[in-house]
Every structure is written in C-alpha cells, then in structure tokens.
Design a protein around this motif. Sequence first.
Motif, short mmCIF file in Angstrom:
data_model
loop_
_atom_site.label_atom_id
_atom_site.label_comp_id
_atom_site.label_asym_id
_atom_site.label_seq_id
_atom_site.Cartn_x
_atom_site.Cartn_y
_atom_site.Cartn_z
N LEU A 98 -4.75 -21.90 3.83
CA LEU A 98 -5.11 -21.48 5.18
C LEU A 98 -6.51 -21.93 5.52
CD1 LEU A 98 -3.70 -17.82 5.19
CD2 LEU A 98 -2.65 -19.87 6.19
N GLY A 99 -6.73 -22.19 6.79
CA GLY A 99 -8.05 -22.59 7.26
C GLY A 99 -7.93 -23.50 8.47
N ALA A 100 -8.95 -23.48 9.30
CA ALA A 100 -8.96 -24.34 10.49
C ALA A 100 -8.89 -25.80 10.07
CB ALA A 100 -10.24 -24.08 11.30
N ALA A 148 3.36 -21.82 16.15
CA ALA A 148 2.03 -22.24 15.74
C ALA A 148 1.17 -21.03 15.41
CB ALA A 148 1.37 -23.05 16.85
N VAL A 149 0.45 -21.12 14.30
CA VAL A 149 -0.45 -20.06 13.87
C VAL A 149 -1.79 -20.70 13.55
CG1 VAL A 149 -0.88 -18.25 12.18
CG2 VAL A 149 1.46 -18.74 12.91
N ALA A 150 -2.85 -20.23 14.19
CA ALA A 150 -4.17 -20.78 13.94
C ALA A 150 -4.51 -20.71 12.45
CB ALA A 150 -5.22 -20.03 14.74
N GLY A 151 -5.02 -21.80 11.93
CA GLY A 151 -5.42 -21.83 10.54
C GLY A 151 -4.31 -22.18 9.56
N SER A 152 -3.14 -22.52 10.07
CA SER A 152 -2.01 -22.81 9.16
C SER A 152 -1.44 -24.21 9.39
CB SER A 152 -0.90 -21.77 9.33
OG SER A 152 -0.31 -21.87 10.61
N SER A 153 -2.29 -25.14 9.80
CA SER A 153 -1.79 -26.48 10.11
C SER A 153 -1.14 -27.14 8.90
CB SER A 153 -2.91 -27.36 10.65
OG SER A 153 -3.99 -27.44 9.72
N ILE A 154 -1.74 -27.02 7.72
CA ILE A 154 -1.17 -27.64 6.53
C ILE A 154 0.13 -26.95 6.13
CG2 ILE A 154 -1.49 -28.01 4.05
CD1 ILE A 154 -4.46 -28.42 4.58
#
Length: 243
Positions: A98-100, A148-154
């Motif tokens: 998790l992370g931007a 979409a969830v902020a910080g969960s792009s990967i």
Amino acid sequence: MRENLEGKAAIVFGGSRGIGAAIAVRLAQEGADVALTYVSSPDRAAATAKLIEAEGRTALPLHADSADADAVQAAARQAAERLGRLDIAVINAGVLALGAIEDASLADLDRSLEINLRGVFLAIQAAQKHMGAGGRIITIGSNTANRAVAGSSIYGMTKSAVGALVRSAALDLAPRGITVNNVQPGPIRTDMTREAIDWLVPRIPLGRVGEPEEVGGLVAYLARPETGYMTGASITVDGGMSL
C-alpha cells in the motif's frame, strides 16, 4: 455438514493462515483431503493441518514459495502423488503493498507482480497438469479489481490482472472440462485488516467486515460438482462495497 466434496483431493496455495486456512478447513469439512502450502508460518500450517485431520481428512503441509516456479510445480506434484490426484486447486497466496503511487518502490512493485500475478499463473499451470475433467481451479482476487482505492495502485493492478488471467485460462482449459473462477473478497477479518477495522466498517454497506469462513464457504461452493457450468467468472464478496 453435507459432504459435497467426499473423496476429492485439493491443494490450497497459501493455506496456512487467514482466508487460506479457512478455505482449507472448509474443504475438509465438506469431504476433501487437503494439501496446503506455506512460506514463513510452519507453526500455523501445522495448526491448520490439525484442524483438517480433526475432520477425518488427510492434511499435507508443503513448504513452497509462490515466487519460486520450481517450488510451485513440486508442491502440485507432491500433492497429486500423496493424495492420488488433484481435483481442486485454490490459489490464495498474495502480498499487499500500500502507498501512494508517487511513493511506491520498485521492490514493492516487483514483489507484488511476482506473487500476486506471476505466482497465480504458475500455480494454475502447475495444478492443471494433475487434473482431469471436473477439475476446479479457484483464484482469490480482491474487490480492488472493481473499485479504485487510494494507495492501492500496485495491489489493485495485480488483482485486476488476475481476473483477466482467469478468463483466458478458463477458455484454455474448458475443452478438458476444468473450470477456472475467481473470488474477489473485500475487507475480511485477518491479520492484514486487524488495525484498519475501525476505519473500514463505516465504509461497508453491511456495516461489518467479512469473516474468513464466509470466503471459505463460497470457495467450497465453486468446488462442488453442481457448479460445473460456471467458468471464467469473478465473484465479489465485500459487503456491498463495490455497488
């Protein structure tokens, strides 16, 4: 409990704890012998194996890193040899980064792709070799494939890709009578979510996080003979978060 899976042989990749352990135990409750893989939790794998054996079923803990292609192949082969064959393969192993996006490290990206996507591909490839008609392959994805969830792009990227992989694998294996489906949980009460439950609950329409056993019940349903006409599907179980 009705033994819908009596005489079946299963392997759960990533089955030592949390959702994976609940799946392994539920399959045993419904009549299956179960192999389960682990990487860093031998004690918890042994504890899960005891719960399987308490149901009168054979348990087979296997050390196998889902990032290691040879280990994944060996685990599937050993499970088939010890249990007589493979009827069910559940692919649960995964990591959460998790992370931007501006802060995401290359190491997190590579590890997530290695386990959450490459590892799933390897496990499908390994398990299908030991299956005949009626085989069931079930992957564990995430509702982040839908929202979409902020910080969960990967994490969301890898879990979205799993859904695409399942659809293609389902077509490849359909001529052999093997089905491939994907379960996409939302927040489930595990070690991973323990510290975030207070933040999560207000965001879930049903007002609670899910329990690992609820995912196990859905997986067991997909493993039963009566679901043989379902393949390539992704089923979300997240308390309404994706609505």
